[in-house]
Design a protein around this motif. Structure first.
Motif, mmCIF file in Angstrom:
data_model
loop_
_atom_site.group_PDB
_atom_site.id
_atom_site.type_symbol
_atom_site.label_atom_id
_atom_site.label_comp_id
_atom_site.label_asym_id
_atom_site.label_seq_id
_atom_site.Cartn_x
_atom_site.Cartn_y
_atom_site.Cartn_z
ATOM 1 N N PHE A 1 0.879 -1.178 0.000
ATOM 2 C CA PHE A 1 0.000 0.000 0.000
ATOM 3 C C PHE A 1 0.907 1.215 0.000
ATOM 4 O O PHE A 1 1.800 1.318 0.838
ATOM 5 N N LEU A 2 0.695 2.122 -0.947
ATOM 6 C CA LEU A 2 1.563 3.297 -1.047
ATOM 7 C C LEU A 2 0.738 4.577 -0.940
ATOM 8 O O LEU A 2 -0.170 4.805 -1.746
ATOM 9 N N LEU A 3 1.045 5.382 0.073
ATOM 10 C CA LEU A 3 0.436 6.702 0.210
ATOM 11 C C LEU A 3 1.355 7.692 -0.495
ATOM 12 O O LEU A 3 2.511 7.857 -0.105
ATOM 13 N N VAL A 4 0.845 8.329 -1.540
ATOM 14 C CA VAL A 4 1.658 9.169 -2.416
ATOM 15 C C VAL A 4 1.402 10.651 -2.149
ATOM 16 O O VAL A 4 0.250 11.092 -2.210
ATOM 17 N N PRO A 5 2.444 11.435 -1.893
ATOM 18 C CA PRO A 5 2.249 12.872 -1.730
ATOM 19 C C PRO A 5 2.112 13.554 -3.091
ATOM 20 O O PRO A 5 2.395 12.958 -4.136
ATOM 21 N N GLY A 6 1.690 14.794 -3.083
ATOM 22 C CA GLY A 6 1.589 15.544 -4.329
ATOM 23 C C GLY A 6 1.026 16.928 -4.087
ATOM 24 O O GLY A 6 0.475 17.212 -3.020
ATOM 25 N N VAL A 7 1.159 17.770 -5.080
ATOM 26 C CA VAL A 7 0.647 19.142 -4.977
ATOM 27 C C VAL A 7 -0.789 19.218 -5.455
ATOM 28 O O VAL A 7 -1.648 19.829 -4.826
ATOM 29 N N ALA A 8 -1.072 18.599 -6.605
ATOM 30 C CA ALA A 8 -2.416 18.652 -7.180
ATOM 31 C C ALA A 8 -2.753 17.307 -7.811
ATOM 32 O O ALA A 8 -1.865 16.550 -8.216
ATOM 33 N N PHE A 9 -4.055 17.041 -7.888
ATOM 34 C CA PHE A 9 -4.542 15.784 -8.466
ATOM 35 C C PHE A 9 -5.809 16.052 -9.271
ATOM 36 O O PHE A 9 -6.507 17.034 -9.029
ATOM 37 N N THR A 10 -6.088 15.173 -10.208
ATOM 38 C CA THR A 10 -7.383 15.207 -10.867
ATOM 39 C C THR A 10 -8.232 14.084 -10.278
ATOM 40 O O THR A 10 -7.705 13.149 -9.660
ATOM 41 N N ALA A 11 -9.535 14.164 -10.487
ATOM 42 C CA ALA A 11 -10.433 13.138 -9.965
ATOM 43 C C ALA A 11 -10.125 11.772 -10.563
ATOM 44 O O ALA A 11 -10.391 10.738 -9.954
ATOM 45 N N ALA A 12 -9.518 11.765 -11.757
ATOM 46 C CA ALA A 12 -9.220 10.500 -12.445
ATOM 47 C C ALA A 12 -7.839 9.952 -12.113
ATOM 48 O O ALA A 12 -7.412 8.958 -12.689
#
Length: 203
Positions: free
Chosen positions: A132-143
């Motif tokens: 299971f990987l929790l991925v960080p990020g600045v922005a995401f799309t719903a898809a």
């Protein structure tokens, strides 16, 4: 042809940089009370995911700045008897080393950019072990589109990961955007968990 490719790559970097700055500015402006409340809501949803409950080896990250607060999630991983892996930046190799953490107080040190990361004594675990990987990020799309911080560290990690390993992102509602400029090396996530709408499946 090389000049055209160079121009398109520069345009892509520029578009990403502008979107990154915009979203981070909005995220930084979020008041502490809202950030803490939304982090608690997101954590509750993450801990209820079937993918998380079934995983024995969980890779997460130590949050920094105005990110979703991952502390409670990481604590649950350890308390529930799962193995917790956190990334340590190997600057020479420009890659993330996944290291196992047993104590969130004594095993973490200030690393690159002030982000807390596992001490060098923590054992390295291969990405193939991640369930299971929790991925960080600045922005995401719903898809499932993802915009990172620009270093490419997670894109390289995700590219070498088993395609079936759950890649989950946690994001405040303001981090969800209509579209993200993407290049051939940009990796997607399977699921985005946010306070308002919970989860969006990748299309």
């Amino acid at each position: 042809m090389r000049n055209a490719d160079s121009g398109s790559e520069e345009a892509l970097r520029s578009a990403k940089k502008a979107l990154r700055a915009s979203v981070i500015a909005r995220r930084d402006a979020l008041d502490a009370e809202t950030r803490n409340r939304d982090s608690r809501i997101i954590t509750t949803k993450l801990l209820a995911l079937p993918q998380y409950l079934a995983a024995g080896v969980v890779c997460a990250y130590a949050s920094f700045g105005s990110e979703f607060d991952s502390a409670a999630f990481c604590s649950d991983v350890v308390a529930s008897g799962k193995r917790l892996l956190l990334p340590r930046i190997n600057r020479a190799a420009r890659m993330l080393e996944l290291r196992e953490v047993g104590n969130l107080d004594s095993d973490l040190v200030a690393g690159v950019w002030g982000i807390r990361e596992p001490a060098e004594r923590c054992p390295i675990v291969p990405p193939s072990a991640v369930e299971f990987l929790l991925v960080p990020g600045v922005a995401f799309t719903a898809a499932g589109g993802r915009l990172g911080y620009g270093g490419g560290f997670y894109d390289r990690l995700l590219a070498g990961l088993n395609a079936k390993t759950p890649r989950i992102a946690a994001a405040f509602d303001l981090q969800i955007v209509e579209s993200i400029p993407a290049g051939p090396g940009d990796q997607r996530v399977h699921l985005v968990v946010q306070p308002a709408n919970g989860r969006q499946q990748e299309h």
